[in-house]
Scaffold this active site. Structure first.
Site, PDB file in Angstrom:
ATOM      1  N   PRO A 277       0.825  -1.210   0.000  1.00 32.63           N
ATOM      2  CA  PRO A 277       0.000   0.000   0.000  1.00 32.63           C
ATOM      3  C   PRO A 277       0.857   1.258   0.000  1.00 32.63           C
ATOM      4  O   PRO A 277       1.899   1.316   0.642  1.00 32.63           O
ATOM      5  CB  PRO A 277      -0.796  -0.120   1.301  1.00 32.63           C
ATOM      6  CG  PRO A 277       0.112  -0.901   2.212  1.00 32.63           C
ATOM      7  CD  PRO A 277       0.802  -1.893   1.298  1.00 32.63           C
ATOM      8  N   GLY A 278       0.425   2.246  -0.734  1.00 37.96           N
ATOM      9  CA  GLY A 278       1.132   3.529  -0.779  1.00 37.96           C
ATOM     10  C   GLY A 278       0.170   4.674  -0.558  1.00 37.96           C
ATOM     11  O   GLY A 278      -0.086   5.076   0.570  1.00 37.96           O
ATOM     12  N   ARG A 279      -0.428   5.164  -1.658  1.00 41.44           N
ATOM     13  CA  ARG A 279      -1.308   6.327  -1.561  1.00 41.44           C
ATOM     14  C   ARG A 279      -2.464   6.104  -0.592  1.00 41.44           C
ATOM     15  O   ARG A 279      -2.925   7.044   0.041  1.00 41.44           O
ATOM     16  CB  ARG A 279      -1.846   6.694  -2.942  1.00 41.44           C
ATOM     17  CG  ARG A 279      -2.977   5.828  -3.434  1.00 41.44           C
ATOM     18  CD  ARG A 279      -3.591   6.337  -4.729  1.00 41.44           C
ATOM     19  NE  ARG A 279      -2.755   6.076  -5.880  1.00 41.44           N
ATOM     20  CZ  ARG A 279      -2.403   7.018  -6.758  1.00 41.44           C
ATOM     21  NH1 ARG A 279      -2.823   8.251  -6.597  1.00 41.44           N
ATOM     22  NH2 ARG A 279      -1.655   6.711  -7.794  1.00 41.44           N
ATOM     23  N   ARG A 315       0.447  16.056  -9.897  1.00 38.26           N
ATOM     24  CA  ARG A 315      -0.668  15.184 -10.259  1.00 38.26           C
ATOM     25  C   ARG A 315      -1.772  15.874 -11.071  1.00 38.26           C
ATOM     26  O   ARG A 315      -2.247  15.306 -12.065  1.00 38.26           O
ATOM     27  CB  ARG A 315      -1.277  14.541  -9.018  1.00 38.26           C
ATOM     28  CG  ARG A 315      -0.372  13.534  -8.316  1.00 38.26           C
ATOM     29  CD  ARG A 315      -1.121  12.736  -7.257  1.00 38.26           C
ATOM     30  NE  ARG A 315      -2.017  11.775  -7.849  1.00 38.26           N
ATOM     31  CZ  ARG A 315      -3.325  11.872  -7.837  1.00 38.26           C
ATOM     32  NH1 ARG A 315      -3.927  12.910  -7.267  1.00 38.26           N
ATOM     33  NH2 ARG A 315      -4.071  10.944  -8.400  1.00 38.26           N
ATOM     34  N   CYS A 358       5.474  28.546 -15.925  1.00 38.06           N
ATOM     35  CA  CYS A 358       5.277  28.980 -17.312  1.00 38.06           C
ATOM     36  C   CYS A 358       4.911  27.797 -18.198  1.00 38.06           C
ATOM     37  O   CYS A 358       5.663  27.404 -19.098  1.00 38.06           O
ATOM     38  CB  CYS A 358       6.523  29.693 -17.818  1.00 38.06           C
ATOM     39  SG  CYS A 358       6.769  31.303 -17.063  1.00 38.06           S
ATOM     40  N   GLU A 359       3.790  27.195 -17.926  1.00 36.02           N
ATOM     41  CA  GLU A 359       3.199  26.119 -18.714  1.00 36.02           C
ATOM     42  C   GLU A 359       1.680  26.288 -18.659  1.00 36.02           C
ATOM     43  O   GLU A 359       1.116  26.546 -17.592  1.00 36.02           O
ATOM     44  CB  GLU A 359       3.559  24.738 -18.155  1.00 36.02           C
ATOM     45  CG  GLU A 359       5.026  24.375 -18.217  1.00 36.02           C
ATOM     46  CD  GLU A 359       5.481  23.996 -19.616  1.00 36.02           C
ATOM     47  OE1 GLU A 359       4.618  23.774 -20.490  1.00 36.02           O
ATOM     48  OE2 GLU A 359       6.714  23.943 -19.826  1.00 36.02           O
ATOM     49  N   TYR A 387       2.434  11.154  -3.844  1.00 35.26           N
ATOM     50  CA  TYR A 387       2.809  11.646  -5.166  1.00 35.26           C
ATOM     51  C   TYR A 387       2.682  13.163  -5.264  1.00 35.26           C
ATOM     52  O   TYR A 387       2.345  13.708  -6.312  1.00 35.26           O
ATOM     53  CB  TYR A 387       1.978  10.943  -6.257  1.00 35.26           C
ATOM     54  CG  TYR A 387       2.139   9.447  -6.175  1.00 35.26           C
ATOM     55  CD1 TYR A 387       3.318   8.835  -6.573  1.00 35.26           C
ATOM     56  CD2 TYR A 387       1.128   8.654  -5.637  1.00 35.26           C
ATOM     57  CE1 TYR A 387       3.485   7.470  -6.465  1.00 35.26           C
ATOM     58  CE2 TYR A 387       1.285   7.276  -5.518  1.00 35.26           C
ATOM     59  CZ  TYR A 387       2.462   6.698  -5.937  1.00 35.26           C
ATOM     60  OH  TYR A 387       2.635   5.341  -5.816  1.00 35.26           O
TER      61      TYR A 387
END
Length: 433
Positions: A277-279, A315, A358-359, A387
């Protein structure tokens, strides 16, 4: 329960006032709740307790060594996918016997480090990787347990295209129908004991059903290998369990109700289960705090430009991921209820929440309804504990954020804010080669 709550209109993490914290530490700022981390791990482990699994936290989701150390102190191991993550796990005090090492592109140096660290399992993802690992193990005269990562080709795990990993044609692992030949070829290696299977089918997965399909295929393969005289003693079913980004994630018990009965006979026969398990543990244990710099109009839209952007939290720009966003200080009747985009509170206005990068993709949200915003106001980007900081960069030469861990009313900086000098520190010296 996630310990981020408005009290009288003011957002607290546990017992720490987050506006007061930002006045001391600045923004952008990642904040983690120690209580939430420990409770999530406890409840996850309790849900799957009948399997007695080795729960290895996916370090890639939130790699600060203090977070890894906190989870390790409560019994978690570590799932690592690089030499750097292995270094972090060991630095955090995770015992090698509770570490599994994966990764599709391990270098010879990384394999040397993994094997010499004597981790619990090395997960291999191709024939040439196994052969290289065997060669290194022979040179080191180290024996190791190995699991083969297979792609169970689950037709629809209902994960985003960019985080789907278990379908045929994926860069990860080998197709499951090649596994018998793989075991036949390498199952008697003198240095690497090929006795495990590993599968990870993507993330986030909001239903137990894809796991049921994948585990069914793993068990079928295990039986087939047993008939060939090749034993499988460990099944690593990966991670991918959903985080509660918008209030719709199932309880861990909902996954366990279907997964535990499938794997119980394997465990009863002496098999080991590994979970990664992570998130699902850390996403809702962390938030990103950012300050409104300007509110502006353009093309009939209202923009709130904040001091955090895609370099601090990738994300939303990378995956079009949803994160609940709300001001940290509001009138009591404007406190949110849950993490849903639609809130039944008065006097809301629509904003595009834009970052400074700047995107054109640098947005946290578009057309999000919020209480009226003004310059200097703090916003909380919820469910940012996974993340978020791990994917941060110095793009546009913007220093990375600080990280703070909250324990009750005590706040501790667990990663200092970068400075402009940090941006160029590794470029100061010119070394002839």
């Amino acid at each position: 329960m996630d310990h981020f709550q408005h009290r009288g209109g003011q957002l607290y993490c546990e017992d720490a006032n987050l506006d007061e914290l930002c006045a001391r530490v600045g923004t952008p700022l990642y904040v983690y709740s120690k209580r939430t981390l420990s409770e999530h791990l406890q409840r996850f482990t309790e849900a799957f307790a009948p399997l007695r699994p080795l729960v290895c936290f996916a370090v890639k989701s939130c790699s600060n060594i203090h977070i890894v150390k906190e989870l390790a102190s409560r019994g978690a191991g570590a799932d690592v996918v690089s030499g750097g993550e292995l270094y972090r796990a060991l630095a955090a005090g995770v015992p090698p016997e509770r570490i599994v090492a994966a990764g599709v592109g391990k270098t010879a140096e990384e394999l040397h480090y993994i094997l010499s660290s004597k981790v619990a399992w090395l997960n291999v993802e191709s024939e040439p990787e196994f052969e290289l690992a065997s060669q290194i193990a022979a040179e080191l005269k180290i024996k190791a347990k190995v699991a083969l990562r297979v792609n169970p080709d689950v037709a629809d795990a209902k994960t985003p295209q960019k985080t789907t990993t278990g379908k045929k044609g994926s860069k990860f692992g080998v197709d499951i129908d090649r596994a018998p030949a793989f075991f036949a070829r390498y199952g008697k290696d003198p240095w690497l004991s090929l006795t495990g299977l590993h599968a990870h089918i993507g993330s986030p997965i909001f239903s137990p059903d894809p796991y049921v399909v994948a585990i069914g295929k793993l068990l079928q393969l295990t039986a087939q290998l047993r008939e060939q005289g090749l034993g499988v003693t460990s099944l690593d079913i990966g991670g991918g369990f959903a985080a509660n980004y918008d209030g719709t994630a199932p309880a861990w018990s909902s996954y366990a109700e279907k997964i535990v009965p499938l794997l119980a006979p394997f465990v009863a026969a002496g098999g080991q289960i590994i979970m990664e398990p992570g998130r699902t543990l850390t996403a809702n244990a962390g938030v990103l705090l950012t300050r409104v710099q300007f509110v502006k109009q353009g093309g009939g839209r209202q923009f709130a430009v904040v001091d955090a952007g895609m370099s601090q939290h990738m994300r939303p720009a990378l995956y079009d991921a949803y994160h609940f966003i709300w001001p940290t200080a509001v009138a009591p009747d404007q406190a949110p209820s849950g993490y849903g985009a639609e809130q039944n509170v008065p006097n809301l206005q629509a904003y595009d929440i834009a970052g400074p990068i700047c995107e054109s993709s640098d947005f946290f949200a578009r057309d999000r309804k919020l209480p009226p915003l003004q310059r200097g106001q703090l916003l909380c980007v919820y469910s940012s504990g996974a993340y978020g900081m791990t994917m941060a960069s110095q793009y546009n030469s913007i220093p990375r954020a600080a990280e703070v861990l909250i324990d009750g009313a005590q706040a501790s900086v667990i990663r200092r804010r970068e400075t402009y000098e940090d941006l160029v520190a590794h470029e100061r010296d010119v070394t002839p080669v």
